[in-house]
Design a protein around this motif. Structure first.
Motif, mmCIF file in Angstrom:
data_model
loop_
_atom_site.group_PDB
_atom_site.id
_atom_site.type_symbol
_atom_site.label_atom_id
_atom_site.label_comp_id
_atom_site.label_asym_id
_atom_site.label_seq_id
_atom_site.Cartn_x
_atom_site.Cartn_y
_atom_site.Cartn_z
ATOM 1 N N HIS A 188 0.818 -1.213 0.000
ATOM 2 C CA HIS A 188 0.000 0.000 0.000
ATOM 3 C C HIS A 188 0.856 1.270 0.000
ATOM 4 O O HIS A 188 2.045 1.234 0.312
ATOM 5 C CB HIS A 188 -0.927 0.009 1.221
ATOM 6 C CG HIS A 188 -0.172 -0.107 2.518
ATOM 7 N ND1 HIS A 188 0.496 0.952 3.088
ATOM 8 C CD2 HIS A 188 0.036 -1.166 3.331
ATOM 9 C CE1 HIS A 188 1.076 0.568 4.210
ATOM 10 N NE2 HIS A 188 0.816 -0.736 4.384
ATOM 11 N N ARG A 242 -7.157 -1.039 0.540
ATOM 12 C CA ARG A 242 -8.303 -0.785 -0.348
ATOM 13 C C ARG A 242 -8.166 0.576 -1.024
ATOM 14 O O ARG A 242 -8.417 0.705 -2.220
ATOM 15 C CB ARG A 242 -9.599 -0.863 0.444
ATOM 16 C CG ARG A 242 -9.908 -2.276 0.911
ATOM 17 C CD ARG A 242 -11.053 -2.311 1.859
ATOM 18 N NE ARG A 242 -12.294 -2.088 1.114
ATOM 19 C CZ ARG A 242 -13.472 -2.420 1.567
ATOM 20 N NH1 ARG A 242 -13.606 -2.994 2.744
ATOM 21 N NH2 ARG A 242 -14.555 -2.186 0.856
ATOM 22 N N HIS A 243 -7.754 1.572 -0.255
ATOM 23 C CA HIS A 243 -7.567 2.925 -0.801
ATOM 24 C C HIS A 243 -6.465 2.917 -1.860
ATOM 25 O O HIS A 243 -6.578 3.567 -2.905
ATOM 26 C CB HIS A 243 -7.251 3.890 0.343
ATOM 27 C CG HIS A 243 -7.270 5.321 -0.049
ATOM 28 N ND1 HIS A 243 -6.478 6.264 0.573
ATOM 29 C CD2 HIS A 243 -7.964 6.002 -0.990
ATOM 30 C CE1 HIS A 243 -6.690 7.439 0.026
ATOM 31 N NE2 HIS A 243 -7.596 7.306 -0.930
ATOM 32 N N SER A 292 -7.565 -7.010 -2.790
ATOM 33 C CA SER A 292 -7.054 -6.168 -1.720
ATOM 34 C C SER A 292 -7.319 -6.788 -0.358
ATOM 35 O O SER A 292 -8.291 -7.516 -0.170
ATOM 36 C CB SER A 292 -7.741 -4.792 -1.786
ATOM 37 O OG SER A 292 -7.435 -4.018 -0.666
ATOM 38 N N ASP A 307 -8.577 -6.182 3.463
ATOM 39 C CA ASP A 307 -9.743 -5.399 3.877
ATOM 40 C C ASP A 307 -9.377 -4.157 4.685
ATOM 41 O O ASP A 307 -10.249 -3.371 5.037
ATOM 42 C CB ASP A 307 -10.733 -6.271 4.653
ATOM 43 C CG ASP A 307 -10.216 -6.721 6.011
ATOM 44 O OD1 ASP A 307 -8.981 -6.742 6.224
ATOM 45 O OD2 ASP A 307 -11.047 -7.079 6.870
ATOM 46 N N VAL A 311 -12.033 -8.401 -2.157
ATOM 47 C CA VAL A 311 -11.421 -7.985 -0.893
ATOM 48 C C VAL A 311 -11.312 -9.221 -0.009
ATOM 49 O O VAL A 311 -12.304 -9.917 0.221
ATOM 50 C CB VAL A 311 -12.266 -6.888 -0.198
ATOM 51 C CG1 VAL A 311 -11.696 -6.557 1.171
ATOM 52 C CG2 VAL A 311 -12.346 -5.640 -1.065
ATOM 53 N N GLU A 339 -7.811 1.590 -5.066
ATOM 54 C CA GLU A 339 -8.642 2.603 -5.718
ATOM 55 C C GLU A 339 -7.791 3.693 -6.366
ATOM 56 O O GLU A 339 -8.096 4.147 -7.471
ATOM 57 C CB GLU A 339 -9.622 3.200 -4.715
ATOM 58 C CG GLU A 339 -10.686 2.214 -4.271
ATOM 59 C CD GLU A 339 -11.506 2.692 -3.089
ATOM 60 O OE1 GLU A 339 -11.389 3.880 -2.700
ATOM 61 O OE2 GLU A 339 -12.264 1.869 -2.543
ATOM 62 N N ALA A 399 -12.965 0.400 -7.027
ATOM 63 C CA ALA A 399 -12.824 -0.489 -5.873
ATOM 64 C C ALA A 399 -12.201 -1.806 -6.331
ATOM 65 O O ALA A 399 -12.352 -2.193 -7.495
ATOM 66 C CB ALA A 399 -14.196 -0.738 -5.246
ATOM 67 N N PRO A 400 -11.507 -2.514 -5.436
ATOM 68 C CA PRO A 400 -10.925 -3.802 -5.814
ATOM 69 C C PRO A 400 -12.013 -4.785 -6.252
ATOM 70 O O PRO A 400 -13.141 -4.733 -5.776
ATOM 71 C CB PRO A 400 -10.235 -4.286 -4.542
ATOM 72 C CG PRO A 400 -10.436 -3.264 -3.500
ATOM 73 C CD PRO A 400 -11.253 -2.162 -4.042
ATOM 74 N N ASN A 450 -8.159 -0.401 5.341
ATOM 75 C CA ASN A 450 -8.396 0.823 4.558
ATOM 76 C C ASN A 450 -7.229 1.225 3.670
ATOM 77 O O ASN A 450 -7.424 1.618 2.522
ATOM 78 C CB ASN A 450 -8.745 1.993 5.481
ATOM 79 C CG ASN A 450 -10.095 1.831 6.134
ATOM 80 O OD1 ASN A 450 -10.930 1.060 5.675
ATOM 81 N ND2 ASN A 450 -10.312 2.544 7.224
#
Length: 188
Positions: free
Chosen positions: A8, A64-65, A57, A59, A78, A68, A74-75, A61
């Motif tokens: 990430h 996931r972010h 992704s 789960d 998840v 995006e 969105a993935p 944040n």
């Protein structure tokens, strides 16, 4: 078949203050709920690679972010199993930097001291389950990009290598990638 593991982007809650054990527990909670800093951007190359790929992704944040930010959506999937390995929050009488807390906590975790957190053994089993899902997805999608976390991605890559995958490319840090290809065409 290709799986690219992406760490990430840099989280908003990534400061390194000196804190007590309680302060470290609060930092871990904030880190686990954090989005990515607006100044932390994926490379143009990574964004292009993500276009048209099946995205998976964790789960949390920040993962996931990151998915995006890279793909503009969105993935596709998840997986809770892709969460970062749990960080033990130990009641020790220290007032030290978050980075030092992380080092001490990880050493304790590897030695089997996890407090109320997920143990190394349970974390490893979770990763094996995630790898099963990822490999299964490669039968439907030739190019998968996984947005995860540093230690988790390392364990996923290690397990994929054990199953006959080969690392083609690797980089470290926020937005770092590990690209693996299946060289044996084994199902497992």
């Amino acid at each position: 078949m290709k799986i690219t593991l992406v760490r990430h982007g840099k989280p908003k809650a990534s400061a390194n203050p000196k804190v007590s054990a309680v302060g470290f527990a609060n930092w871990v909670r904030a880190y686990n709920h954090s989005l990515v800093l607006s100044s932390s951007k994926p490379s143009e190359e990574l964004r292009k690679r993500t276009n048209g790929s099946y995205t998976v992704s964790s789960d949390l944040n920040r993962a996931r972010h990151s998915a995006e930010l890279c793909s503009g959506k969105a993935p596709d999937l998840v997986l809770r199993e892709l969460r970062e390995m749990d960080i033990p929050r130990l009641k020790l009488p220290f007032f030290i930097s978050v980075d030092n807390w992380l080092i001490i906590s990880r050493i304790c975790w590897f030695l089997g001291i996890s407090g109320k957190s997920e143990s190394f053994k349970v974390g490893r089993q979770r990763i094996l389950s995630a790898v099963d899902v990822l490999v299964e997805q490669t039968h439907k999608n030739d190019d998968i990009i996984v947005f995860g976390h540093g230690l988790t991605n390392s364990f996923v890559a290690k397990e994929l290598k054990r199953r006959g995958w080969r690392i083609q490319q690797k980089s470290k840090g926020f937005w770092g990638t590990t690209e693996l290809v299946n060289i044996t065409n084994r199902i497992n």
